[in-house]
Scaffold this motif. Sequence first.
Motif, mmCIF file in Angstrom:
data_model
loop_
_atom_site.group_PDB
_atom_site.id
_atom_site.type_symbol
_atom_site.label_atom_id
_atom_site.label_comp_id
_atom_site.label_asym_id
_atom_site.label_seq_id
_atom_site.Cartn_x
_atom_site.Cartn_y
_atom_site.Cartn_z
ATOM 1 N N GLU A 146 0.832 -1.208 0.000
ATOM 2 C CA GLU A 146 0.000 0.000 0.000
ATOM 3 C C GLU A 146 0.867 1.258 0.000
ATOM 4 O O GLU A 146 0.592 2.226 -0.714
ATOM 5 N N GLY A 147 1.920 1.237 0.799
ATOM 6 C CA GLY A 147 2.799 2.396 0.839
ATOM 7 C C GLY A 147 3.491 2.666 -0.477
ATOM 8 O O GLY A 147 3.625 3.828 -0.893
ATOM 9 N N LEU A 148 3.930 1.609 -1.155
ATOM 10 C CA LEU A 148 4.598 1.791 -2.444
ATOM 11 C C LEU A 148 3.622 2.213 -3.530
ATOM 12 O O LEU A 148 3.990 2.965 -4.440
ATOM 13 N N ARG A 149 2.390 1.740 -3.450
ATOM 14 C CA ARG A 149 1.385 2.213 -4.402
ATOM 15 C C ARG A 149 1.209 3.733 -4.262
ATOM 16 O O ARG A 149 1.143 4.463 -5.262
ATOM 17 N N ASN A 150 1.162 4.209 -3.020
ATOM 18 C CA ASN A 150 1.042 5.649 -2.791
ATOM 19 C C ASN A 150 2.287 6.395 -3.255
ATOM 20 O O ASN A 150 2.195 7.501 -3.813
ATOM 21 N N HIS A 151 3.446 5.795 -3.031
ATOM 22 C CA HIS A 151 4.720 6.415 -3.418
ATOM 23 C C HIS A 151 4.814 6.561 -4.936
ATOM 24 O O HIS A 151 5.181 7.634 -5.448
ATOM 25 N N VAL A 152 4.482 5.514 -5.660
ATOM 26 C CA VAL A 152 4.506 5.573 -7.130
ATOM 27 C C VAL A 152 3.520 6.621 -7.639
ATOM 28 O O VAL A 152 3.830 7.405 -8.549
ATOM 29 N N ALA A 153 2.327 6.661 -7.033
ATOM 30 C CA ALA A 153 1.323 7.640 -7.452
ATOM 31 C C ALA A 153 1.817 9.064 -7.207
ATOM 32 O O ALA A 153 1.572 9.970 -8.020
ATOM 33 N N ASP A 154 2.541 9.273 -6.117
ATOM 34 C CA ASP A 154 3.084 10.598 -5.816
ATOM 35 C C ASP A 154 4.104 11.015 -6.873
ATOM 36 O O ASP A 154 4.087 12.154 -7.365
ATOM 37 N N VAL A 155 4.994 10.096 -7.245
ATOM 38 C CA VAL A 155 5.991 10.420 -8.267
ATOM 39 C C VAL A 155 5.310 10.703 -9.601
ATOM 40 O O VAL A 155 5.711 11.613 -10.341
ATOM 41 N N ARG A 156 4.281 9.963 -9.918
ATOM 42 C CA ARG A 156 3.554 10.212 -11.163
ATOM 43 C C ARG A 156 2.906 11.591 -11.165
ATOM 44 O O ARG A 156 2.864 12.266 -12.196
ATOM 45 N N ARG A 157 2.387 12.027 -10.028
ATOM 46 C CA ARG A 157 1.806 13.367 -9.947
ATOM 47 C C ARG A 157 2.872 14.441 -10.131
ATOM 48 O O ARG A 157 2.632 15.475 -10.769
ATOM 49 N N ARG A 158 4.044 14.189 -9.585
ATOM 50 C CA ARG A 158 5.118 15.164 -9.669
ATOM 51 C C ARG A 158 5.721 15.236 -11.069
ATOM 52 O O ARG A 158 6.151 16.307 -11.508
ATOM 53 N N LEU A 159 5.805 14.087 -11.741
ATOM 54 C CA LEU A 159 6.387 14.017 -13.085
ATOM 55 C C LEU A 159 5.345 13.408 -14.024
ATOM 56 O O LEU A 159 5.450 12.252 -14.441
#
Length: 334
Positions: A146-159
């Motif tokens: 769950e944490g990595l799913r959120n982390h990947v989504a955050d990077v996608r929002r940033r880039l």
Amino acid sequence: MTDATWPWPVGSASGIGSMPGTDVAEAQRIIFGELPTLPHLPELPERGPGADMIGRGAGLLVDLPVELYAGRWRIAGHPGRDLRRTHDLLERDLDQLTEQGDGLAGPVKIQAVGPLTLAAGIDLPIGGRMLRDHGAVRDLAGSLAEGLRNHVADVRRRLPRATVLLQLDEPSLPAVLAGRVPTESGFSAYRAVETGTATTLLREVVEAVDTPVVVHCCAPDVPLDLVRAAGATAVALDLALIGQLDPLGEAIDAGLGLFAGAASAVAPPGARPPTSAGVAQRVRRVWDELGFPARRLAEQVVVTPACGLAGATPAYARAILTACRDAGRRLHED
């Protein structure tokens, strides 16, 4: 050989993750400058707890707070100062990635410790590694997913124009499978995690993030069948630690990409950094021994250092990344 398209450009090179020093802005500038086809988010463990592999991974857990106790990470009853520092370090690093990766339209790689290595590196509140309780390991894997799913989504929002690759670092995986992780006393070891169970735990994380995953293991005896069964896109390993070529050949033939660790992460005393020609030749020699068509080499293989560069000097780290970049280009042009 299976036809496939790869989430990286032909002739790519990348880093494994860690870099020397404490200046994330400088590390990110070096990476974007030397590795334009597949840059990555650097890790700087010299900054101390929370910037280390286990601490950063533990900080990504959801509803499983951690703290430092006697120099080790352990599950805590509630979030505290150690966890806040870990989150602050990651946020600072992501802000730099956002700034320097502005407009990036190609792939970018981020790294995080995998569930089995994390379970071997974090303690239970009552003491002992999480590996002693296989039920706790399952909870850990679910929390990390769950944490990595959120982390990947955050990077996608940033880039928003970039394609995110996730590298799962599993250096302890062979030891976990073989029951070789020592207990605190050093006189015994934790019982092995069965291959089927380990595959399920790793697959849970791979499927949760919904992005291509590279499993990195800089130890001998990388369990390539497990990596494939878990759904990884590629495996990252140290070419110098390959014992038998047949398992690697079978994995590549089945469509697994290869991040080929072809340059030593630490310079031997008095030695010069390897040249791009030497790095390219090392990768090409393994590929030729496997018997695969030369045209597929630059497509399926990414050139990397053998492991992270945290133990290297800044000058050597930059030289290694340059050699890997130019080696990737050589392999593409041949």
